[in-house]
Structure formats: structure tokens, C-alpha cells
Scaffold this active site. Structure first.
Site, mmCIF file in Angstrom:
data_model
loop_
_atom_site.group_PDB
_atom_site.id
_atom_site.type_symbol
_atom_site.label_atom_id
_atom_site.label_comp_id
_atom_site.label_asym_id
_atom_site.label_seq_id
_atom_site.Cartn_x
_atom_site.Cartn_y
_atom_site.Cartn_z
ATOM 1 N N ASN A 108 -36.586 3.001 -4.541
ATOM 2 C CA ASN A 108 -36.496 4.418 -4.175
ATOM 3 C C ASN A 108 -35.127 4.810 -3.614
ATOM 4 O O ASN A 108 -34.621 5.896 -3.885
ATOM 5 C CB ASN A 108 -37.614 4.788 -3.203
ATOM 6 N N GLU A 125 -40.574 -4.630 5.717
ATOM 7 C CA GLU A 125 -40.773 -3.187 5.914
ATOM 8 C C GLU A 125 -41.638 -2.714 4.768
ATOM 9 O O GLU A 125 -41.190 -2.662 3.616
ATOM 10 C CB GLU A 125 -39.423 -2.463 5.963
ATOM 11 N N CYS A 143 -40.458 5.764 2.002
ATOM 12 C CA CYS A 143 -41.470 5.057 2.792
ATOM 13 C C CYS A 143 -41.761 5.774 4.099
ATOM 14 O O CYS A 143 -42.864 5.669 4.639
ATOM 15 C CB CYS A 143 -41.040 3.616 3.050
ATOM 16 N N GLU A 179 -35.204 -4.226 12.349
ATOM 17 C CA GLU A 179 -33.809 -4.339 11.950
ATOM 18 C C GLU A 179 -33.059 -3.116 12.439
ATOM 19 O O GLU A 179 -33.641 -2.093 12.780
ATOM 20 C CB GLU A 179 -33.694 -4.501 10.427
#
Length: 488
Positions: free
Chosen positions: A157, A256, A290, A469
């Protein structure tokens, strides 16, 4: 059409697959063939890991921090210099509007290298003096050491942005990497290999293998015993498979994963800003973010006018060619993904949703009719148990439901197996702090969305991932702390 030959990048050389296996990369815009991409097998994955291992113990490890950081800053500068080529490659892969790639994806790709170069230069260590029984003093101090070869498995994406978000801190810490980009977006990872050659990054520091996940390059890479750590962004089911693979050898993972993120709009909000913010968080990148909002909860006092305003915002988004400056929304990544999103559009209606707008495929000019186009879509009227409300769709759509009280909004927002992000719209400072503390999410935006300071922690909870992160938090994953005890 931008001309980029797809190839693996191993040991500073562009190579094909020894098996000759290839797969098609098609344009999301019109369905045309962009090019053939080699699929990596065991020989290519082994070669990439071996090249990365050799660089890790060889030339890359021998560089000083100043030398290593200087090379990464040169990578950022070269991305800037070749920005038009990176934009072309990103648009060709994803179909997103050129204005979006120019503003977001490519500048952030370069910024990631600069940001983590700054972080690694300024990270502090610990030092303690410890008295010993014989009167002498022991000195304990900590140093950070790289892990080794890091497998970087990337989504489609935001290809360059999310890939460099991992590659930059990994290299800044002194690791080497093998990148497996999504089969849907091979372009910018390949092009970055040319940048690495140009600026003089040693052979084997940055490697790319193309292919799929299961029984292909992704699985071969994450299971490889020469890989010291695995970082992945993508769907939860794939993250679970990677975590099982990484358990062999007890290797660390940073994951993630998916989200079903809530947007909460209180009656005291700045109404226009909230409409614009929810519209952006729902429809940016055709909903393929996301961190995007797929569940919207609006206080009853403003529910009907908010639904009306959000519908008007959705209907104003014009689909079109990426190069057209009036294009407000691009296609989905592929016809396969469109089929998935459309299946949820049908499920919503089967479950009794009231369709506010959209729900199908827009009529496009004949030259674009082969693309993966889809309408921005809004629903109301579904129960919280609905699949459309529970499951991640990853398209330009959301369900809007009313709430009455702050406690009700918090309960609705948290009623999900995911915990990636949330956005809250209110003028009440006390309420915003209570909501931020109560929401089960890795990141909470108040009166904003997608605003990222790269020094801050980023990651999800529950099914949305493991690890953090960003800034110093990236260094915690991409390096290990070693204590040194000196007696003298």
C-alpha cells in the site's frame, strides 16, 4: 509508461531467477501488463542471505558510525535527486494519484534515512560505577551491537515509505538486509538497488528478492536460519505465520499487522475539520492504509448532519488517471483485491446495512475500464456483531454508528480484536486525555490523523502486532544491548 526492468538485487548485482520462473505485474489503473517479475526460489534466497552475511562481517561492519551514516544520508539525497523516477515507479505499481506519491510516499522514503541517521548518532548509553569488596571499582557500560541479517517483508500500500521505515534503521544500526517486497509492488525496492550502487553502499548490505509469501520467497526468507530477525507489515494471518517461522531459532520479530480502527466524533468538535479528517482517514489511498478508519462513531446530536456531510465528501472524490491533477481517488491495488472489497460491499447489504453512498464500481472511460476501480462507500444501521464492522476490509469504506456518552463511545471503539490506531475529534481537552488513556490502540490522534513524528513509538496491540518502531524504539529492535564490565 515508466520503463523499469524487474530483477532481484543480490550482492550489488541485478539478477534473474535461475529457474526462469516469472509472474505478471499488471497496472491497477487499466489492467495493462507493466512487466514480468522474476520469482525467487531457494537458490536466490540463499544467495541473498549469504551476500548479506558476508557484508555484515566484512565491509559494512568495518565502517565507522560516521562513515555508515554518511552513506545513508547519501542514499536520501539520491532518492531526492531521482524523485521523479521513484514517483513514476510508485504510481505504476499502486495506481495512486501522482500528487499523493509526490507529497507522501517518496519524500518520506528519503526522510526515513535522514531521521534514523540522526537517531543513531545521538542515542545515549548507560554507565555505572560499582564498588567492589576489595576497594577497587568496576565500571559497567552498555554498547549497542547489530543483530545481523534482517529479513524485511513489505506491504504494497505504501511500498517505499514502509520499506525504508524498516531498512533505514536496520542499516543505521549496522545490520544488513534482505527485502522481500510485495509481489504487487516490486518497483521502488528494485529502483533503490540502483541508488545503493550509485552511492557506494558495499555489496550485500541491501538485497532484494521478489516473489510471493507461502511456498515462495517470503516463506523461504523468514524460515532461513541465516536470518537473525524478521520485520513485517501486513495482514494478521501472515504475521502469525511469520511468528511461527521465527520461533525456529528464537529469532525476534517486529510485526505491524491489521486494524479495524475507530474514529470518534463528539458533538463539541470542529465540525468541518472532523468531516475532512474522517474523510481523509477513510478514503486516502483508496482506503488502503493500515491506520485508516473503517468504524466511525458520532455523537447523536450531530449524527445525521455528519453522515450527510461525509457522504458529500465521498461523492466529491473523482476517480481518474494518476497524472490528472483533478483525480481525488485512485484504484485499488488489483482486481483480486477489488473482488475481496466488493464481497464486503455485498455482505453489508446482506446484513441489512443502509447504503449511504457508493457500493459498487464507478463508470470509467474505456481507457481505464480494465483498472481496479471502486466507489467510496458509507453504511449505517449495522449491529456491532456484523462482519463489516468486525473484519478489516482495506478499502475506501466505513460504517457510521451513533453513540450517546463518552463511556459508550469508548466501549464501542474497544470492542474489537484489533488495536492499531484511533482518532478522536473533540474540543474538550479533559475528554481527549481520558479517551487517549482508555483507547486500546498503539497510536491515538486527537483532532488529526496520519500525523507522524518519526521519533515516537509506532505499533499495535492485540491482533494488530507486536513491538514498537520509530526513533530509539527502532534501535531496540534492530540492535542488541551488550553490557561491558571493566575491572582495572
Amino acid at each position: 509508461m515508466f520503463n523499469l526492468t524487474f530483477a532481484h538485487f543480490i550482492g550489488n548485482r541485478f539478477v534473474a531467477s535461475s529457474s526462469g520462473r516469472q509472474f505478471e505485474k499488471r497496472s491497477p489503473v487499466d489492467g495493462s501488463l507493466v512487466g514480468m517479475v522474476p520469482e525467487a526460489g531457494a537458490s536466490e534466497v540463499n544467495a541473498a542471505v549469504e551476500a548479506a552475511q558476508a557484508a555484515f562481517v566484512g565491509p559494512w561492519r568495518r565502517l565507522t558510525l560516521t562513515q555508515r551514516v554518511g552513506l545513508l544520508e547519501a542514499v536520501a539525497a539520491e532518492i531526492d535527486r531521482r524523485a521523479d523516477e521513484f514517483i513514476d515507479a510508485e504510481v505504476q505499481d499502486t495506481g495512486k494519484p501522482r500528487a499523493l506519491a509526490s507529497h507522501l510516499d517518496i519524500p518520506r522514503g528519503a526522510a526515513n534515512f535522514r531521521a534514523f541517521s540522526d537517531v543513531v548518532k545521538s542515542v545515549p548509553g548507560e554507565c555505572f560505577e560499582m564498588p567492589m569488596p576489595d576497594g577497587r571499582t568496576a565500571l559497567n557500560y552498555s554498547i549497542r551491537v547489530p543483530r545481523g541479517v534482517v529479513a524485511v517483508v513489505c506491504p504494497w500500500n505504501l511500498p517505499l515509505l514502509l520499506m525504508t521505515w524498516k531498512v533505514a534503521p536496520a542499516l543505521a544500526c549496522g545490520n544488513t538486509v534482505v527485502v522481500k517486497p510485495s509481489e504487487e509492488s516490486p518497483g521502488t525496492a528494485t529502483l533503490l538497488g540502483e541508488v545503493m550502487q550509485t552511492v557506494g553502499i558495499p555489496a550485500g548490505v541491501y538485497n532484494v528478492v521478489h516473489g510471493f509469501g507461502e511456498a515462495s520467497a517470503g516463506e523461504l526468507l523468514t524460515r532461513h536460519r541465516g536470518v537473525a530477525a524478521v520485520t513485517f507489515t501486513g495482514e494478521t494471518a501472515t504475521g502469525e505465520a511469520i511468528m511461527r517461522a521465527a520461533a525456529q531459532g528464537v529469532r525476534p520479530v517486529s510485526l505491524e499487522l491489521g486494524g479495524k480502527n475507530p474514529g470518534i466524533v463528539f458533538a463539541d468538535c470542529d465540525f468541518e475539520a472532523a468531516v475532512a479528517g474522517i474523510s481523509r482517514s477513510t478514503f486516502l489511498n483508496c482506503g488502503q492504509v493500515c491506520l485508516g478508519t473503517e468504524r466511525v462513531y458520532v455523537q447523536r446530536e450531530i449524527f445525521e448532519p455528519f453522515v450527510k456531510a461525509l457522504r458529500e465528501s465521498a461523492e466529491a472524490l473523482k476517480p481518474g488517471h494518476p497524472s490528472d491533477k483533478s483525480t481525488g481517488i485512485g484504484p485499488l491495488i488489483s482486481s483480486k483485491h477489488r473482488d475481496k472489497v466488493l464481497s464486503y460491499y455485498r455482505i453489508a447489504m446482506d446484513e441489512g446495512a443502509r447504503l449511504v453512498c457508493g457500493g459498487g464500481i464507478p463508470k470509467m472511460p474505456e481507457t481505464l475500464s480494465g483498472g481496479a476501480w471502486i466507489q467510496p462507500t458509507l453504511w449505517t444501521g449495522l449491529p456491532e456483531s456484523s462482519r463489516v464492522v468486525r473484519e478489516e476490509i482495506f478499502g475506501p469504506c466505513c460504517h457510521i454508528a451513533p453513540f450517546s456518552t463518552e463511556d459508550e463511545a469508548l466501549a464501542l471503539a474497544n470492542d474489537t480484536p484489533y488495536g492499531l490506531a484511533a482518532t478522536v475529534w473533540t474540543r474538550d481537552v479533559g475528554r481527549s486525555r481520558r479517551m487517549a488513556a482508555g483507547l486500546a490502540a498503539g497510536i491515538v490522534w486527537i483532532n488529526s490523523w496520519f500525523l507522524r513524528d518519526l521519533r515516537t513509538p509506532f505499533g499495535g496491540s492485540k491482533l494488530s502486532g507486536i513491538g514498537r518502531e520509530g526513533g530509539i524504539h527502532s534501535l531496540e529492535f534492530y540492535s542488541e544491548l551488550r553490557n561491558v564490565c571493566v575491572v582495572g
